[in-house]
Design a protein around this motif. Structure first.
Motif, PDB file in Angstrom:
ATOM      1  N   ASP A 472       0.843  -1.197   0.000  1.00  0.00           N
ATOM      2  CA  ASP A 472       0.000   0.000   0.000  1.00  0.00           C
ATOM      3  C   ASP A 472       0.875   1.244   0.000  1.00  0.00           C
ATOM      4  O   ASP A 472       2.032   1.217   0.434  1.00  0.00           O
ATOM      5  N   ASN A 473       0.301   2.354  -0.507  1.00  0.00           N
ATOM      6  CA  ASN A 473       0.951   3.672  -0.556  1.00  0.00           C
ATOM      7  C   ASN A 473       2.107   3.742  -1.549  1.00  0.00           C
ATOM      8  O   ASN A 473       2.828   4.739  -1.589  1.00  0.00           O
ATOM      9  N   ALA A 474       2.328   2.699  -2.331  1.00  0.00           N
ATOM     10  CA  ALA A 474       3.352   2.706  -3.382  1.00  0.00           C
ATOM     11  C   ALA A 474       2.729   2.203  -4.674  1.00  0.00           C
ATOM     12  O   ALA A 474       1.850   1.331  -4.644  1.00  0.00           O
ATOM     13  N   PHE A 475       3.208   2.716  -5.813  1.00  0.00           N
ATOM     14  CA  PHE A 475       2.581   2.351  -7.081  1.00  0.00           C
ATOM     15  C   PHE A 475       3.511   2.726  -8.239  1.00  0.00           C
ATOM     16  O   PHE A 475       4.535   3.396  -8.054  1.00  0.00           O
ATOM     17  N   LEU A 476       3.126   2.301  -9.438  1.00  0.00           N
ATOM     18  CA  LEU A 476       3.803   2.675 -10.674  1.00  0.00           C
ATOM     19  C   LEU A 476       2.810   3.385 -11.581  1.00  0.00           C
ATOM     20  O   LEU A 476       1.617   3.052 -11.586  1.00  0.00           O
ATOM     21  N   VAL A 477       3.315   4.357 -12.346  1.00  0.00           N
ATOM     22  CA  VAL A 477       2.476   5.081 -13.301  1.00  0.00           C
ATOM     23  C   VAL A 477       3.189   5.100 -14.651  1.00  0.00           C
ATOM     24  O   VAL A 477       4.354   5.477 -14.745  1.00  0.00           O
ATOM     25  N   HIS A 478       2.488   4.676 -15.698  1.00  0.00           N
ATOM     26  CA  HIS A 478       3.046   4.714 -17.050  1.00  0.00           C
ATOM     27  C   HIS A 478       3.203   6.169 -17.488  1.00  0.00           C
ATOM     28  O   HIS A 478       2.439   7.041 -17.066  1.00  0.00           O
ATOM     29  N   ARG A 479       4.223   6.415 -18.286  1.00  0.00           N
ATOM     30  CA  ARG A 479       4.409   7.782 -18.799  1.00  0.00           C
ATOM     31  C   ARG A 479       3.097   8.270 -19.406  1.00  0.00           C
ATOM     32  O   ARG A 479       2.312   7.482 -19.955  1.00  0.00           O
ATOM     33  N   PRO A 480       2.787   9.553 -19.299  1.00  0.00           N
ATOM     34  CA  PRO A 480       1.477  10.066 -19.717  1.00  0.00           C
ATOM     35  C   PRO A 480       1.070   9.607 -21.112  1.00  0.00           C
ATOM     36  O   PRO A 480       1.850   9.593 -22.063  1.00  0.00           O
ATOM     37  N   GLY A 481      -0.213   9.237 -21.195  1.00  0.00           N
ATOM     38  CA  GLY A 481      -0.795   8.748 -22.438  1.00  0.00           C
ATOM     39  C   GLY A 481      -1.450   7.408 -22.210  1.00  0.00           C
ATOM     40  O   GLY A 481      -0.768   6.435 -21.870  1.00  0.00           O
ATOM     41  N   ILE A 482      -2.760   7.343 -22.344  1.00  0.00           N
ATOM     42  CA  ILE A 482      -3.503   6.107 -22.100  1.00  0.00           C
ATOM     43  C   ILE A 482      -3.521   5.255 -23.370  1.00  0.00           C
ATOM     44  O   ILE A 482      -3.878   5.740 -24.464  1.00  0.00           O
ATOM     45  N   LYS A 483      -3.132   4.000 -23.230  1.00  0.00           N
ATOM     46  CA  LYS A 483      -3.066   3.099 -24.376  1.00  0.00           C
ATOM     47  C   LYS A 483      -4.462   2.590 -24.747  1.00  0.00           C
ATOM     48  O   LYS A 483      -5.275   2.301 -23.872  1.00  0.00           O
ATOM     49  N   VAL A 484      -4.658   2.479 -26.047  1.00  0.00           N
ATOM     50  CA  VAL A 484      -5.924   1.923 -26.552  1.00  0.00           C
ATOM     51  C   VAL A 484      -5.597   0.768 -27.497  1.00  0.00           C
ATOM     52  O   VAL A 484      -4.489   0.664 -28.028  1.00  0.00           O
TER      53      VAL A 484
END
Length: 522
Positions: A472-484
């Protein structure tokens, strides 16, 4: 004659009276000193003392004996003494429990009377009390040892690795290990290494990644044939023209197929010492993908070779094997190691092998990756952030109890939110996690184009009964831009071939190597 007889009668009477007096005197004397009821009481008291030398009944008898030895008469009569002994006998357990508290300087404090020297019992009581005190102290020592806070070095047991450059073959590939090493020296227990893979066109991710990670990065760059020279220029540019953290914290490894060896390979020392021309655009800017050697020679990207090279070369015990476009929440290495050092959570104490799973998200191209969970929760509610690959393969990265995780308020530090398994509805889960090099490696026969490149490793973890500890309280975020989703016939063909390879060859091998477990599948 009559006078003589009278005198004899008086003498006889006098003798009888005297004898009676003597007899009465003797009876009175014995009755006052040692009546049989007193002897019975004394005998009972002696018996109780022999059975329990700490009893109140015993102390009462000893008190009477001390008083007699000192020439003092007991104030209570025989009946009172008998009653006192009987009452004391019923209070043995209570008195024994309170004994340590009443013993002071060899004396027993008696309720309702003056303090009396506890002579006959003093030595035994002191010795007994010393033994009990020793036991209590030892228990406290053991508890203190158990509660002793470990240093980070004590909590993370490992041996430092060599960071010396070397060239070696790995299957069909040549690998330049530690080709350009980071300048900072770290011990294996001091940090967590982000291990990743890429070609040179992805090196624009290094600075935003380092800005949040601020710890060692081990990256394996695929550079076959003519892709090798621009890869070298990209390494120079990243070290010379960008953040100083690149030179301090990033180690570059380079690999290529034995069928596509570059024409010339400069030494790593030369590459590290030369500066790039920072007035020019970065080598990864505006690259025509079709012109890359890999693409026009139609080479597959050996993603798992890069993953394994980077992971095995990491200088630290703990590693985060991830993709270079996934940015971690800030200060993750320090917070994670503090959780490991404390080692105060039940999930950490279980004997099962374990990895530490990070939840993954995407944000739209106009948004910045959130800096903490509170901001992430706000973005999820606003729709500017979504779970990773929600529109591509939701089940591939759906974390157990993900909804509860997303709704749980942020707290200080890291802790284990839930222990998951790669079974049931999560049978095809592809988690990204912090682990160690004790974990199974990735199968190097799989490519990025053929997909399912982490599935076989996930199967091995399942069969080995790994606990997937969701942090909890830790995560990963993909570089901006949502894949479709985009239809790709070429990849679909390769995916079908990969599925056959996995089913017909790799899975049977894994069953021989690791065995089987109900509920586990690729």
């Amino acid at each position: 004659m009559f006078g003589v007889i009278c005198r004899r009668n008086w003498a006889l009477r006098l003798s009888i009276v005297l004898n009676v007096c003597v007899l009465l005197y003797v009876c009175a004397h014995f009755g006052a000193v040692s009546g049989p009821w007193i002897e019975e009481g004394a005998a009972a008291g002696a018996s109780n003392w022999a059975a329990n030398p700490n009893s109140i009944g015993a102390s009462s008898v000893q008190d009477a004996q001390i008083l007699q030895q000192e020439g003092t008469q007991p104030r209570a009569n025989a009946t009172a003494a008998s009653t006192s002994t009987a009452a004391a006998s019923g209070e043995v357990k209570t008195a024994a429990a309170q004994l340590d508290g009443k013993l002071e300087a060899g004396k027993l404090e008696k309720t309702g009377s003056n303090a009396v020297d506890f002579k006959g019992n003093e030595t035994k009581l002191v010795e007994s009390n010393a033994v009990e005190e020793k036991k209590v102290n030892q228990t406290q020592v053991n508890q203190n040892k158990a509660k002793k806070e470990l240093t980070l070095q004590e909590a993370v047991l490992c041996n430092d690795k060599s960071s010396e450059p070397k060239t070696a073959q790995r299957g069909d590939y040549w690998v330049l290990y530690n080709y350009v090493p980071m300048s900072m020296k770290v011990h294996c227990w001091e940090s967590v290494t982000y291990t990743t893979h890429a070609d040179y066109t992805f090196l624009d991710n290094l600075e935003p990644l380092l800005d949040r990670w601020r710890a060692p990065i081990s990256i394996a760059l695929h550079a076959p044939g003519a892709d090798f020279p621009p890869t070298i220029e990209a390494i120079k540019y990243a070290r010379s023209c960008g953040s100083p953290l690149v030179a301090q914290l990033v180690t570059f490894h380079v690999y290529f197929s034995s069928k596509h060896v570059p024409k010339m390979i400069p030494s790593g020392e030369k590459v590290a010492s030369e500066r790039a021309n920072c007035s020019k655009p970065a080598p990864w800017v505006n690259v025509n993908a079709a012109s890359m050697y890999k693409n026009y020679r139609k080479l597959l990207y050996p993603v798992n070779v890069g993953r394994n090279v980077a992971r095995e070369s990491a200088p630290t015990r703990y590693v985060l094997a991830s993709d270079i476009e996934l940015y971690p929440s800030p200060d993750l290495p320090a917070k994670f190691l503090e959780m490991i050092r404390r080692n105060d959570q039940p999930a950490l104490l279980k004997p099962n092998p374990k990895v530490f799973v990070l939840s993954i998200f995407e944000v739209d191209e106009k948004s910045q990756p959130p800096a903490n969970k509170t901001r992430l929760m706000q973005m999820l509610k606003a729709g500017t952030a979504i779970p990773f690959h929600k529109k591509l393969c939701a089940g591939c990265h759906n974390v157990p109890r993900s909804k509860e995780w997303q709704e749980a308020p942020e707290t200080s530090g890291l802790h284990i939110f839930h222990t998951g398994k790669r079974t049931g509805s999560f049978i095809h889960w592809e988690p990204i996690y912090i682990g160690t090099n004790d974990d199974p490696l990735y199968d190097e026969r799989l490519s990025w184009e053929g997909k399912s490149d982490k599935m076989t490793q996930g199967y091995a973890l399942c069969v080995l009964d790994y606990d997937f500890l969701i942090v909890d309280n830790a995560f990963l975020v993909h570089r901006p831009g949502i894949k479709v989703f985009k239809k790709d016939n070429y990849r679909d063909t390769l995916t079908a071939k990969t599925n056959v390879l996995i089913k017909k060859i790799i899975v049977p091998e894994l069953k021989v190597l690791y065995g089987t477990r109900k509920g586990c599948a690729v």
